[in-house]
Design an enzyme around this catalytic site. Structure first.
Site, PDB file in Angstrom:
ATOM      1  CG  PHE A 289      88.046  67.332 -16.349  1.00 41.30           C
ATOM      2  CD1 PHE A 289      87.235  66.441 -16.169  1.00 41.30           C
ATOM      3  CD2 PHE A 289      87.410  68.520 -15.955  1.00 41.30           C
ATOM      4  CE1 PHE A 289      86.712  66.337 -14.702  1.00 41.30           C
ATOM      5  CE2 PHE A 289      86.218  68.302 -14.818  1.00 41.30           C
ATOM      6  CZ  PHE A 289      85.645  67.154 -14.684  1.00 41.30           C
TER       7      PHE A 289
ATOM      8  NE  ARG B  18      67.811  52.768 -12.481  1.00 44.11           N
ATOM      9  CZ  ARG B  18      67.850  52.357 -11.826  1.00 44.11           C
ATOM     10  NH1 ARG B  18      67.690  53.300 -10.752  1.00 44.11           N
ATOM     11  NH2 ARG B  18      68.813  51.503 -11.083  1.00 44.11           N
TER      12      ARG B  18
HETATM   13  C1  PS7 Z   1      82.878  65.778  -9.914  1.00 41.95           C
HETATM   14  C2  PS7 Z   1      84.202  64.613 -12.392  1.00 41.95           C
HETATM   15  C3  PS7 Z   1      83.023  69.916 -17.106  1.00 41.95           C
HETATM   16  C4  PS7 Z   1      81.452  71.943 -16.766  1.00 41.95           C
HETATM   17  C5  PS7 Z   1      78.528  60.523 -10.108  1.00 41.95           C
HETATM   18  C6  PS7 Z   1      80.505  65.849 -15.693  1.00 41.95           C
HETATM   19  C7  PS7 Z   1      74.742  60.060 -12.522  1.00 41.95           C
HETATM   20  C8  PS7 Z   1      75.817  62.164 -16.661  1.00 41.95           C
HETATM   21  O1  PS7 Z   1      73.356  56.357 -16.698  1.00 41.95           O
HETATM   22  O2  PS7 Z   1      77.765  57.216 -14.033  1.00 41.95           O
HETATM   23  O3  PS7 Z   1      74.442  56.089 -14.037  1.00 41.95           O
HETATM   24  O4  PS7 Z   1      75.460  55.019 -15.467  1.00 41.95           O
HETATM   25  O5  PS7 Z   1      78.148  57.167 -16.913  1.00 41.95           O
HETATM   26  C9  PS7 Z   1      82.023  64.404 -12.059  1.00 41.95           C
HETATM   27  C10 PS7 Z   1      80.156  70.123 -16.705  1.00 41.95           C
HETATM   28  C11 PS7 Z   1      77.063  62.468 -10.579  1.00 41.95           C
HETATM   29  C12 PS7 Z   1      78.111  65.366 -15.545  1.00 41.95           C
HETATM   30  C13 PS7 Z   1      75.324  62.161 -13.518  1.00 41.95           C
HETATM   31  C14 PS7 Z   1      80.337  63.672 -11.327  1.00 41.95           C
HETATM   32  C15 PS7 Z   1      80.011  68.294 -17.104  1.00 41.95           C
HETATM   33  C16 PS7 Z   1      76.385  61.854 -10.145  1.00 41.95           C
HETATM   34  C17 PS7 Z   1      78.485  64.276 -15.708  1.00 41.95           C
HETATM   35  C18 PS7 Z   1      79.485  62.485 -11.829  1.00 41.95           C
HETATM   36  C19 PS7 Z   1      79.077  68.100 -15.943  1.00 41.95           C
HETATM   37  C20 PS7 Z   1      74.538  61.917 -10.841  1.00 41.95           C
HETATM   38  C21 PS7 Z   1      78.024  59.946 -15.662  1.00 41.95           C
HETATM   39  C22 PS7 Z   1      76.461  64.014 -14.972  1.00 41.95           C
HETATM   40  O6  PS7 Z   1      77.341  58.938 -14.858  1.00 41.95           O
HETATM   41  O7  PS7 Z   1      75.470  57.183 -15.363  1.00 41.95           O
HETATM   42  C23 PS7 Z   1      82.353  65.143 -11.556  1.00 41.95           C
HETATM   43  C24 PS7 Z   1      80.864  70.332 -16.705  1.00 41.95           C
HETATM   44  C25 PS7 Z   1      78.634  61.816 -10.886  1.00 41.95           C
HETATM   45  C26 PS7 Z   1      79.293  66.420 -15.622  1.00 41.95           C
HETATM   46  C27 PS7 Z   1      75.353  61.411 -12.541  1.00 41.95           C
HETATM   47  C28 PS7 Z   1      76.003  61.377 -14.656  1.00 41.95           C
HETATM   48  C29 PS7 Z   1      77.110  61.300 -14.778  1.00 41.95           C
HETATM   49  C30 PS7 Z   1      76.292  62.002 -15.323  1.00 41.95           C
HETATM   50  P1  PS7 Z   1      74.721  56.027 -14.979  1.00 41.95           P
HETATM   51  P2  PS7 Z   1      77.047  57.548 -15.552  1.00 41.95           P
END
Ligand code: PS7
Ligand code: MN
Ligand code: MN
Ligand code: MN
Ligand code: MN
Ligand code: MN
Length: 343
Positions: A261, A201
């Site tokens: 949060f 990737r």
């Molecule tokens: C709904 C809390 C708080 C205004 C699953 C939280 C992967 C970086 O590299 O597994 O794939 O292992 O560590 C979270 C803004 C998103 C962005 C995004 C949903 C903050 C699917 C998180 C998290 C907005 C797509 C980390 C973005 O994943 O990555 C909730 C405010 C999910 C947030 C992905 C990544 C999260 C990320 P890897 P991670």
């Protein structure tokens, strides 16, 4: 942060919190500490996107199968019993146990359901669009990060406002909410260089790495270290541009559980960026902040004064390490200076 240890009595609800703790080290605690009905809405939001991302990440699903799976995924939220049992990805348990997520989604207030459906639909479409082509321009980098993380920030902000725990401006200022997602996602992409390239990737934008190498994987070679660091520092500098938005967004929050949060992941990202900056280890192993340091940050990141002090500290540490001849040196210093001069 305060832990909400209320145990849900429905089996499907309990399954959702089990899935949450199984699939996220960083988000599980701060989600469970959220006040009122927001806690459950954000838990279901998280699991829905974790399931969608598991499909995106699964390299064993052929592209012609994956494409419609991503674009249609939001529809499964309305299909009782829907599940997917053919993934061998790390978090495949969420797809296998998805009927519990569908059941709990259906019990949420319609206002929350609409936000979750909207983000899931847009994110799936966005992910599908990037399946074929790698991230080319810097503009495309921001677009990809908007789809997978900026939209999460926008959706979460709408949930905060819908819960009445935050004011209208939080949910309506989508540019700031987008920046919080981009800051997290860019940091994740920068840090995961080795893991991602080893998996076939590429998320570093070609417009940037092509100034320093003929292929992204070249940075793994010891003789390309210097160019690799220059590229890395340009990416870190690009990510630092989002910091002013992050600080304005956080300063608008009124609810303590929402503040924690939102702030904790941002502070972790800033610490990770500082650790990655000019650090050759990014090309040879996974760079992580130490456990004790992470715990310290989580405990401290509970007020705007503390957040300002933490961002100050890491901006200062980066500023001190800017190499004299680094091509991005001037911009890096300006951005660090902007963080420091606020107080
Ligand atoms: C709904 C809390 C708080 C205004 C699953 C939280 C992967 C970086 O590299 O597994 O794939 O292992 O560590 C979270 C803004 C998103 C962005 C995004 C949903 C903050 C699917 C998180 C998290 C907005 C797509 C980390 C973005 O994943 O990555 C909730 C405010 C999910 C947030 C992905 C990544 C999260 C990320 P890897 P991670
Ligand atoms: Mn991860
Ligand atoms: Mn992904
Ligand atoms: Mn992922
Ligand atoms: Mn990653
Ligand atoms: Mn990963």
């Amino acid at each position: 942060p305060k832990v909400n240890d209320e145990q849900p009595c429905r089996l499907t609800a309990r399954m959702c919190y089990h899935l949450l703790s199984k699939t996220s080290r960083s988000f599980s605690a701060v989600i469970q500490a959220l006040d009122g009905e927001l806690r459950h809405a954000v838990c279901i939001f998280y699991l829905t996107l974790r399931a969608l991302d598991t499909v995106e990440d699964d390299m064993t699903i052929p592209i012609d199968v994956k494409m419609p799976m991503l674009t249609n995924f939001y529809q499964h939220l309305h299909e009782p019993g829907w599940k997917y049992t053919d993934s061998s990805e790390k978090d495949s348990i969420v797809l296998e146990q998805f009927p519990s997520v569908v059941e709990e989604f259906g019990r949420l207030d319609v206002l929350y359901q609409e936000v979750i459906t909207y983000v899931c639909k847009e994110m799936g479409q966005g992910m599908a669009g990037f399946l074929q082509c790698k991230v080319g321009t810097i503009k495309e980098w921001d677009e990809y990060c908007h789809f997978v993380a900026g939209l999460v920030g926008i959706g979460l902000s709408r949930l905060f406002t819908a819960s009445s725990l935050e004011t209208r401006v939080v949910g309506e200022d989508t540019a700031l909410a987008n920046s919080l997602g981009l800051f997290l996602q860019k940091t994740n992409i920068i840090r995961d260089y080795l893991e991602d390239t080893d998996d076939g990737r590429e998320f570093w934008p070609r417009e940037i790495w092509s100034k320093y190498a003929g292929a992204l994987s070249e940075f793994k070679r010891a003789d390309k270290r210097e160019k690799g660091l220059e590229c890395l520092n340009e990416l870190v500098t690009n990510a630092l541009r989002h910091v002013p938005d992050v600080l304005v967004y956080l300063s608008r929050l009124r609810n303590q559980s929402i503040f924690n949060f939102c702030a904790i992941p941002q502070v972790m990202a800033m610490a990770t960026l500082e650790r990655c900056y000019s650090n050759p280890a990014v090309f040879t192993r996974v760079v992580k902040i130490r456990k004790g340091e992470a715990v310290r940050l989580m405990v401290d990141a509970t007020s705007m004064d503390a957040i300002n002090a933490i961002f100050d500290k890491f901006a200062r540490l980066i500023d001190l390490r800017v190499p004299i001849r680094d091509p991005s040196a001037a911009e890096t210093r300006v951005l660090c200076g902007a963080v420091l001069q606020r107080t």
